[in-house]
Write an enzyme that holds these catalytic residues in place. Structure first.
Site, PDB file in Angstrom:
ATOM      1  N   HIS A 169      -8.530   0.357  -1.830  1.00  0.00           N
ATOM      2  CA  HIS A 169      -9.149  -0.621  -1.674  1.00  0.00           C
ATOM      3  C   HIS A 169     -10.726  -0.615  -1.808  1.00  0.00           C
ATOM      4  O   HIS A 169     -11.270  -1.612  -1.852  1.00  0.00           O
ATOM      5  CB  HIS A 169      -8.667  -1.427  -0.356  1.00  0.00           C
ATOM      6  N   ASN A 214       1.837  -9.452   1.282  1.00  0.00           N
ATOM      7  CA  ASN A 214       1.441  -8.861  -0.300  1.00  0.00           C
ATOM      8  C   ASN A 214       2.735  -7.961  -0.738  1.00  0.00           C
ATOM      9  O   ASN A 214       2.287  -6.582  -0.964  1.00  0.00           O
ATOM     10  CB  ASN A 214       0.178  -8.069  -0.200  1.00  0.00           C
TER      11      ASN A 214
END
Length: 416
Positions: free
Chosen positions: A317, A286
């Site tokens: 997150h 990512n």
């Protein structure tokens, strides 16, 4: 495993696929000269609002409120304080949304909360990146222009539909430059087609792997390391598929990332699956988010920047138990990787020993990545405890013990 199962692991995928025709229409209208720059911004913003309403329903309000708040903050707060205000606003709002929607997010019958939280997280990336650009003088807002002329590009950047539900982070400067040059660029049908074929191939691999796993998915297989690795590979393929679809959509709309700046390329995929260094895997995984975290936290934190970066990533997150444990474990494993590999590589002097060293550490890296990914995706504390008490924890514990021993070994000469 069917195509409908994409909605479980990738709740935004059906809406991303539905946005492809609109992206092609936008690029065609730009290339044919039918859209002025202002009309392009309006098209992108209206498409983003329409996509948000379709994918999130009434939850779309939770995305529009922080977007409007960030734009007003950037316009009315001094550049020196813009980043602090935007960061505080975005992370506070995102944390409240995570706490409020955490139970609904796990409901597979309703994908809207999960899609909303994902879009808010991407909005945080774009808003804080833009605020940092303004704070560092890389972007200057035209204060003398009318209010609408100032607001429209900012709102369009934060909510433009090709990157609303996914995609690598694009800077405001690049977004503005690409919006101005869309009329001069041909529609990259061949490139987008290659990415779509890649998505089909990844989905085929996921189907085959799911059939191989059968009905054994879940915590019952964590005592078997190969089975845990296969479960994690299934999750990784879902991430790869998501990134491929996102980048294909951006390319069709004319907002493709620069070479090497996307989240996944063939070279990146090869690196992720073949590297024997966990640190290399971490930097490649990512990539746009990794660059954003490095700029936002790692380069600005004077004390324990690595640990702070992973701790912030857990916060970003959502702070579920599995995410906190998984990201903190990831930080320790990366620190151990930095110290173990120089120690081992210095002792791998012959070709045979080097092959043994690379092969063994590749297996260790694959299993540790699998452990971390399964932990991060764990949804409850009880399930996380089952993972922790399984034999899958042996290798992370060994890495942690090796890190401790190497730290003690490094301190002995100083004490003498």
């Amino acid at each position: 495993m069917r195509w409908a199962d994409l909605a479980v692991l990738l709740p935004a995928a059906p809406y991303q696929l539905a946005a492809f025709p609109f992206a092609a229409v936008f690029h065609y209208l730009c290339a044919s000269g039918h859209l002025s720059l202002t009309a392009r911004y309006i098209f992108l913003l209206a498409g983003g609002c329409l996509l948000a309403g379709t994918a999130m329903g009434s939850y779309a309000v939770l995305l529009l409120i922080p977007a409007a708040g960030s734009v007003l903050t950037l316009l009315f707060v001094s550049p020196a304080r813009a980043h602090t205000w935007v960061f505080t606003l975005q992370m506070s709002w995102q944390t409240l949304c995570h706490l409020a929607l955490s139970s609904q997010e796990l409901n597979a019958q309703d994908a809207r909360p999960a899609v909303t939280l994902s879009a808010i997280m991407l909005l945080t990336q774009k808003a804080t990146s833009l605020a940092l650009d303004i704070h560092e003088g890389l972007v200057s807002l035209q204060r003398g222009q009318g209010f609408l002329q100032q607001v429209l590009p900012l709102c369009s950047y934060l909510l433009f539909f090709p990157a609303l539900l996914g995609g690598p982070l694009c800077s405001f400067s690049r977004f503005r430059a690409q919006a101005e040059s869309c009329s001069a660029l041909p529609i990259p049908l061949r490139s987008a087609g290659q990415w779509c074929l890649g998505a089909l191939a990844l989905q085929g691999l996921r189907v085959g792997l799911a059939r191989g796993l059968g009905g054994r998915q879940g915590c019952a297989g964590w005592g078997c390391l190969p089975h845990m690795w296969a479960q994690a590979l299934h999750l990784r393929l879902a991430y790869y598929l998501h990134w491929v679809l996102d980048e294909a959509l951006l390319k069709v709309a004319g907002f493709g990332p620069e070479v090497g700046q996307g989240d996944l390329s063939f070279h990146d995929l090869w690196t992720l699956e073949t590297t024997h260094r966990l640190a290399v895997f971490t930097r490649t995984w990512n990539k746009s988010t990794s660059r954003w975290l490095r700029r936002l936290v790692f380069q600005r934190c004077p004390i324990q920047p690595l640990l702070a970066t992973f701790a912030f990533s857990a916060w970003w997150h959502g702070l579920r138990p599995g995410q906190v444990f998984g990201f903190l474990c990831w930080a320790v494993m990366v620190e151990a990787d930095y110290r173990i590999h120089p120690f081992l590589s210095a002792r791998a002097t012959t070709q045979g020993v080097k092959l043994l060293y690379c092969g063994t550490t590749w297996v260790f890296t694959q299993l540790i990545v699998a452990y971390i990914l399964v932990a991060v995706e764990t949804e409850s504390l009880s399930t996380l405890c089952l993972l922790w008490t399984s034999c899958s924890s042996i290798l992370p514990l060994c890495y942690g013990l090796a890190l401790l021993l190497l730290l003690l070994r490094a301190k002995k000469p100083k004490q003498n």
